[in-house]
Design an enzyme around this catalytic site. Sequence first.
Site, short mmCIF file in Angstrom:
data_model
loop_
_atom_site.label_atom_id
_atom_site.label_comp_id
_atom_site.label_asym_id
_atom_site.label_seq_id
_atom_site.Cartn_x
_atom_site.Cartn_y
_atom_site.Cartn_z
N LYS A 173 -13.80 27.15 17.75
CA LYS A 173 -15.26 27.35 17.73
C LYS A 173 -15.78 26.31 16.76
CE LYS A 173 -18.57 28.93 15.85
NZ LYS A 173 -19.69 28.03 15.40
N GLY A 206 -22.20 30.99 14.44
CA GLY A 206 -21.19 31.68 13.64
C GLY A 206 -21.32 33.19 13.71
N GLU A 248 -10.40 27.14 3.99
CA GLU A 248 -10.76 25.89 3.30
C GLU A 248 -12.25 25.94 3.05
OE1 GLU A 248 -8.56 23.83 2.33
OE2 GLU A 248 -6.82 24.21 3.60
N CYS A 282 -16.46 18.15 1.13
CA CYS A 282 -16.08 19.33 0.32
C CYS A 282 -15.47 18.93 -1.00
CB CYS A 282 -15.15 20.22 1.12
SG CYS A 282 -13.75 19.34 1.79
N GLU A 382 -22.58 24.42 -5.09
CA GLU A 382 -22.33 23.29 -4.21
C GLU A 382 -23.65 22.86 -3.57
OE1 GLU A 382 -20.24 23.98 -0.44
OE2 GLU A 382 -18.89 22.36 -1.01
P1 NAD Z 1 -20.63 27.20 7.50
O1 NAD Z 1 -19.77 28.17 6.75
O2 NAD Z 1 -22.06 27.47 7.62
O3 NAD Z 1 -20.09 27.03 8.99
C1 NAD Z 1 -18.77 26.64 9.26
C2 NAD Z 1 -18.36 27.18 10.61
O4 NAD Z 1 -18.27 28.60 10.54
C3 NAD Z 1 -19.35 26.89 11.74
O5 NAD Z 1 -18.64 26.67 12.94
C4 NAD Z 1 -20.16 28.18 11.81
O6 NAD Z 1 -20.75 28.40 13.06
C5 NAD Z 1 -19.10 29.20 11.51
N1 NAD Z 1 -19.58 30.45 10.93
C6 NAD Z 1 -20.63 30.64 10.11
N2 NAD Z 1 -20.75 31.95 9.80
C7 NAD Z 1 -19.75 32.59 10.43
C8 NAD Z 1 -19.35 33.95 10.52
N3 NAD Z 1 -20.01 34.92 9.89
N4 NAD Z 1 -18.27 34.26 11.28
C9 NAD Z 1 -17.59 33.31 11.93
N5 NAD Z 1 -17.93 31.99 11.90
C10 NAD Z 1 -18.99 31.64 11.15
O7 NAD Z 1 -20.34 25.79 6.82
P2 NAD Z 1 -20.99 24.38 7.21
O8 NAD Z 1 -22.37 24.35 6.67
O9 NAD Z 1 -20.73 24.08 8.63
O10 NAD Z 1 -20.06 23.38 6.36
C11 NAD Z 1 -20.27 23.08 5.03
C12 NAD Z 1 -19.33 23.89 4.16
O11 NAD Z 1 -17.97 23.65 4.54
C13 NAD Z 1 -19.41 23.46 2.71
O12 NAD Z 1 -19.40 24.61 1.90
C14 NAD Z 1 -18.13 22.66 2.51
O13 NAD Z 1 -17.68 22.60 1.19
C15 NAD Z 1 -17.18 23.38 3.39
N6 NAD Z 1 -16.06 22.51 3.74
C16 NAD Z 1 -14.82 22.77 3.19
C17 NAD Z 1 -13.76 21.94 3.46
C18 NAD Z 1 -12.40 22.19 2.88
O14 NAD Z 1 -11.45 21.67 3.42
N7 NAD Z 1 -12.26 22.97 1.83
C19 NAD Z 1 -13.94 20.84 4.29
C20 NAD Z 1 -15.20 20.60 4.82
C21 NAD Z 1 -16.26 21.45 4.55
#
Ligand code: NAD
Length: 475
Positions: A173, A206, A248, A282, A382
Site C-alpha cells: 500500500k 492510510g 521505520e 527521515c 520532526e
Molecule cells: P504517514 O505516516 O502519514 O504515511 C505513511 C504511509 O502510511 C502512507 O502510505 C499512509 O497512507 C499510511 N498510513 C497513514 N496512516 C495509516 C494508518 N492509520 N494505518 C495504515 N496506514 C496508514 O507518513 P508520510 O507523511 O507518508 O511520511 C513521512 C514520515 O515517514 C516522516 O515521519 C518520516 O520520518 C517517516 N519516514 C521514516 C523512514 C525511516 O526509515 N525511518 C523513512 C522515510 C520516512
Amino acid sequence: MAEARLEYRLFIGGSWVPASSGRLIEVEEASTGEPLAEVPEASEADLEEAVEAAAAALPGWSGTPIEERASVLERIAEGISQRTEELATSISREVGTPIRHSRAIQVGNPLQIIAGTVEAARREPLEEEVGNVRVLREPAGVVAAITPWNYPLQQVVAKLAPALAAGCTVVLKVSEVAPLTAFTLAQIAADAGLPGGALNVLTGYGASTGERLVCHRLVDHISFTGSTRAGRRISRLAAERVTPLTMELGGKSASVLLDDAEIEKAAKFCVYNAFLNAGQTCTALTRLLVPRRLQERAVEVAAETASKLAPGDPLDEATRLGPLASSRQLERVRSYIRQGVQAGARLAAGGAEPPAGLERGFYVRPTVFADVEPEMVIAQEEIFGPVLSVIPYESEEAALRIANGTPYGLAGAVWSADQEHALDFARHMRCGTVEVNGGAFSLTAPFGGVKLSGHGREFGRYGLEEFLVPKSLQL
Ligand code: NAD
C-alpha cells in the site's frame, strides 16, 4: 499506449484492474500544485482480492529456489536501471526532488539495495544445526508493506527486495501523495518474471485501505515506514492479532560538532544533509549542536550555505533544492518556522514567507535558526522541511544529553579531529546510525531506529532477517 493507462490501475494477482469503488485520488505536481495524475482508491473488495492473491501465491514463490528468486530481483534491478529517466522524472514531479538527486538517490539507491539484498540472500544459510536441532529459516508469509512518499521507490524496494528474497509474498500500500513509481515497478517486476500474486500494489488512504490491510487475517508480517503517529496506530491494530512488525518511523537527528571539529566542513555537510530532498528525509540532521564559543562561526557558514541553495524547478538540472511534496507539508513547515520565531529562536536565514518569484507550488525558503534551546518545539519535533536548528552547548556531557534528549533515535553525526574521540561519543548516542566525521551512508549495513523512531532493521542481511522466521526440527 496501453501501458500508460494500466499504470493507473491496481495491480492484483498479476493483472491490472480498476478499483471496484470507481473512486480516484488526485496526485499533485509539487512545483505547481496542479493535478498531475489520478490513481484508484482501493475498496475493501480490492484489498480482499489482493491479500488472497498474495496468500495463494505464497506456496509457489516460497518453494522457488533462492537462486531463482535472486535472479528475478536482479532482473527487476535491470528494469529499474533501464527506466531510470522515467522513474526519476516521475519522482521529481510528485515529490519535488531535484532531477539530479532523483536519478542518483531516488533511483540509484534502490539499485544498491537490491544488489545488497541479493548478495545477502545468496550467502545467508537458510538451515543450520544447533545441537540435535536443525533450524530452518522460513519465509514470514504474506507481508503487508506500507510506505511513505518522501523516497517512494526506495522505501518500496527496501521492503520488497528482502521480502521476495526471503520467499514472502507482498501486498503493498503505497503513499497516496507519491504513488506513481509503484505502478512502473509492478510492471517491471512482472516483466522480470515475478509470478502473479507475489506482488500486489494498492493505492488508497492510510485510514481506510492501510488500516484494513494491517488488520487482515491473512497478513503474517507488517513492514511500515512512515510517521510515528501512524506507526503507533498500526502497532495498536496489529496487537489484536499479535502480527509481527517492522517499524521505520520519524527522526530528529543531531549532528554534534565537538570542540576540535573542522567547523566549516562539518557545518556545510550538516546543511546539505538536512536540506536534502528539501528536508524530507527521515535521517535528516536537523539539529546542529556546537560549543557555544563556536556558534557564531557555525551559524555564519550554515546561513551562507543555505542561502546558496536557492529553491527552483525540480526538473531543472541546476536545481539543488526543490519544493516540498504537498500543500499539507508546506503549511506544516511554515507553521514550524513561525513557532521557532515566536519561541525566540534567532532567524539566521530563510523564514516562513514564500521564496521570491515562487508563489505557485510548494516552495519554502531554506531556513536556519540560531540560539535554539533544546526544549523548543523546533528542536524536539520532526519538521520534515529545510529547517536547521543550531543549538549551542556548554560541555560535551551537555551535548550528549541534548543529542539524546528527544523522543526519537534514528540517526546522528559527530565530528572531531580525533577519530577515536568521535567514535567514543558515537557509542553513547542513542540512535540506529551515526555518521562519524562524515562517513558515507550505507545501503547494506543495518538501518533503523530506537525509541519513537521504531524497531527492526532494513538493508542487506539484517533487512532479509526481518522476513525470515526460525523453526526448530528436533532430530
Ligand atoms: P504517514 O505516516 O502519514 O504515511 C505513511 C504511509 O502510511 C502512507 O502510505 C499512509 O497512507 C499510511 N498510513 C497513514 N496512516 C495509516 C494508518 N492509520 N494505518 C495504515 N496506514 C496508514 O507518513 P508520510 O507523511 O507518508 O511520511 C513521512 C514520515 O515517514 C516522516 O515521519 C518520516 O520520518 C517517516 N519516514 C521514516 C523512514 C525511516 O526509515 N525511518 C523513512 C522515510 C520516512
